[in-house]
Design a protein around this motif. Sequence first.
Motif, short mmCIF file in Angstrom:
data_model
loop_
_atom_site.label_atom_id
_atom_site.label_comp_id
_atom_site.label_asym_id
_atom_site.label_seq_id
_atom_site.Cartn_x
_atom_site.Cartn_y
_atom_site.Cartn_z
N UNK A 158 -64.31 50.53 111.00
CA UNK A 158 -63.18 50.98 110.80
C UNK A 158 -62.23 50.01 111.76
N UNK A 159 -61.16 49.49 111.19
CA UNK A 159 -60.14 48.59 112.03
C UNK A 159 -59.05 49.36 112.33
N UNK A 160 -59.00 49.40 113.58
CA UNK A 160 -57.75 50.44 114.17
C UNK A 160 -56.62 49.64 114.95
N UNK A 161 -55.43 49.44 114.66
CA UNK A 161 -54.31 48.97 115.35
C UNK A 161 -53.61 50.21 116.12
N UNK A 162 -53.57 49.87 117.25
CA UNK A 162 -52.79 50.99 118.07
C UNK A 162 -51.56 50.57 118.82
N UNK A 163 -50.29 51.05 118.54
CA UNK A 163 -49.15 50.40 119.25
C UNK A 163 -49.23 48.93 119.40
N UNK A 164 -49.15 48.20 118.31
CA UNK A 164 -49.06 47.01 118.61
C UNK A 164 -47.62 46.53 118.65
N UNK A 165 -47.48 45.60 119.89
CA UNK A 165 -45.99 45.21 119.82
C UNK A 165 -46.09 43.48 120.37
N UNK A 216 -40.34 37.51 107.76
CA UNK A 216 -40.12 37.72 108.95
C UNK A 216 -40.51 39.25 109.29
N UNK A 217 -41.14 40.11 108.30
CA UNK A 217 -41.36 41.35 108.57
C UNK A 217 -42.43 41.38 109.56
N UNK A 218 -43.25 40.65 109.94
CA UNK A 218 -44.51 40.66 110.62
C UNK A 218 -45.62 40.59 110.25
N UNK A 219 -45.70 40.36 108.80
CA UNK A 219 -47.01 40.46 108.23
C UNK A 219 -48.00 39.44 108.81
N UNK A 220 -47.56 38.12 109.01
CA UNK A 220 -48.53 36.99 109.48
C UNK A 220 -48.79 37.41 110.91
N UNK A 221 -47.77 37.83 111.74
CA UNK A 221 -47.88 38.12 113.24
C UNK A 221 -49.12 39.23 113.37
N UNK A 222 -49.13 40.32 112.44
CA UNK A 222 -49.85 41.26 112.53
C UNK A 222 -51.34 40.64 112.47
N UNK A 223 -51.40 39.85 111.43
CA UNK A 223 -53.00 39.25 111.17
C UNK A 223 -53.49 38.43 112.21
N UNK A 224 -52.34 37.72 112.78
CA UNK A 224 -52.96 36.98 113.75
C UNK A 224 -53.10 37.67 114.97
N UNK A 261 -51.13 36.33 121.74
CA UNK A 261 -50.90 37.62 122.65
C UNK A 261 -50.10 38.79 121.89
N UNK A 262 -50.37 39.85 122.49
CA UNK A 262 -49.72 41.05 122.07
C UNK A 262 -49.97 42.29 123.07
N UNK A 303 -32.14 36.64 123.27
CA UNK A 303 -32.98 37.75 123.65
C UNK A 303 -34.16 37.84 122.63
N UNK A 304 -35.28 38.48 123.23
CA UNK A 304 -36.63 38.54 122.62
C UNK A 304 -36.55 39.08 121.05
N UNK A 305 -37.21 38.55 120.04
CA UNK A 305 -37.15 38.94 119.04
C UNK A 305 -38.28 39.89 118.53
N UNK A 306 -38.18 41.17 118.41
CA UNK A 306 -39.28 42.06 117.98
C UNK A 306 -40.01 41.66 116.66
N UNK A 307 -41.11 41.10 116.72
CA UNK A 307 -42.00 40.91 115.47
C UNK A 307 -42.98 41.89 115.14
N UNK A 308 -43.44 42.65 116.05
CA UNK A 308 -44.08 44.03 115.71
C UNK A 308 -43.53 44.85 116.59
N UNK A 309 -43.50 46.03 116.23
CA UNK A 309 -42.73 47.21 117.13
C UNK A 309 -43.49 48.28 117.01
#
Lengths: 251, 160
Positions: free
Chosen positions: A1-8, A42-50, A57-58, A17-23
């Motif tokens: 199971x791959x779990x992502x918990x509250x990724x920002x 720019x929705x955050x797909x690539x950022x999520x994978x990275x 860093x996240x 001002x900072x852009x929110x890539x993952x919220x």
Amino acid sequence: MLELKNLYKDYRAGHISPQKALDGVSVAIGPGEIVGLFGENGAGKTTLMKCILGLIRYRGEVLLDGEPVTRRNIARLSFATCEHSFFPALTAEGHRDFYRMHFPRWREKRFRALLEFFSLPANRALRHFSTGQKNQFEVILALSQGADYILMDEPFAGNDLFNREDFYKVLLGILEPTETVVLSTHLLEEVERFVSRALLLRRGKLVGDASTLDLEERGGSLTAYVKETYGYEPDRVSRALDRLTEGEEEP
Amino acid sequence: MRRLDWEALAPLGQDGRRTARRIGLCLGLSTLWGLCQFLASFLDARQTVLWAARLGERFPMPSFAALLSRTMLGFEILAVFLPLAAAGNYLSHYLETRSIYLMRRLPDRRDLWRRCLALPAAGLLGGVVLALALLGLFLAVYRLCTPWELTAGGAWWGMQ
């Protein structure tokens, strides 16, 4: 199971001002799922994978069967990206040797079969491949690494339709029941028949999560679900055209 | 004995053995340059001092430090170039593709750094060792081949 918990993840550019890539993205992906990751640019797909791969860093947690992703378990994740992560001066054989050295679960038979299926030369440096061939090779590496979770970020950008269709079929044919694919793409209608679950990102937030089976049972489609989730207005174009032409007088 | 895998010491797709040869050649040339420079300065100064002594003039031998000027130029250039080469090795993972993504998700985290740093670091270390060896050799030549009476009381240390 791959779990992502509250990724920002915030991106800062100069004094802006900072852009929110993952919220605050939280999601769990189980073994054997084929997940489509959708969202506008720019929705955050690539950022999520990275983030999953630890390439950036996240804040938050990424867990693989309850364990953080570290060097001990990172071989369970593979990655195919439209930016390409192979070595341009190296041949396919050279890549095979390198992957085999680093990834003990390397799938030699699959690698050979896919290389042959796509008629890719084994002894030519990858920089001499066409864009389509490069994409194919990138995906072949990700599929042959022996990973449990295969992340693909727009892997078919530049491939023709027939090529992509072939790949979906091959993919469905070769994946083992425990292998999981997370596929980020814009080609929604193309992968509709192929994915088992859809995750929808918008401005860094997870705004939709649906199984395609559920959607089918409810008589809907993935495309309709995506349009509904994103608030797509079907008459948007005609209204815009009306507005553009309403002031024009008859000659 | 296991043979050294040169390919594992350079970014993938680069010829590690060729890079090592080039670094070796640069070290060799730096050593040769240093030797020639020192011997030319030393022999010239010694000759001048001996001629002066024959003419009855007191002309002290230049200090050891003065004779060293420019002898280490090759090593100095290498000391600047090799860190740049290491940085170049790292940046090569961003050229044409993003192979850095693969290198950064390898189970063996040392692989990336080994490929970027090993040969430049070996070159730097080799340079330091050779430079020290040359210094020792120069010092020995200076002490053994300079008649003591020609040195101005400890001048060879560079302290008048």
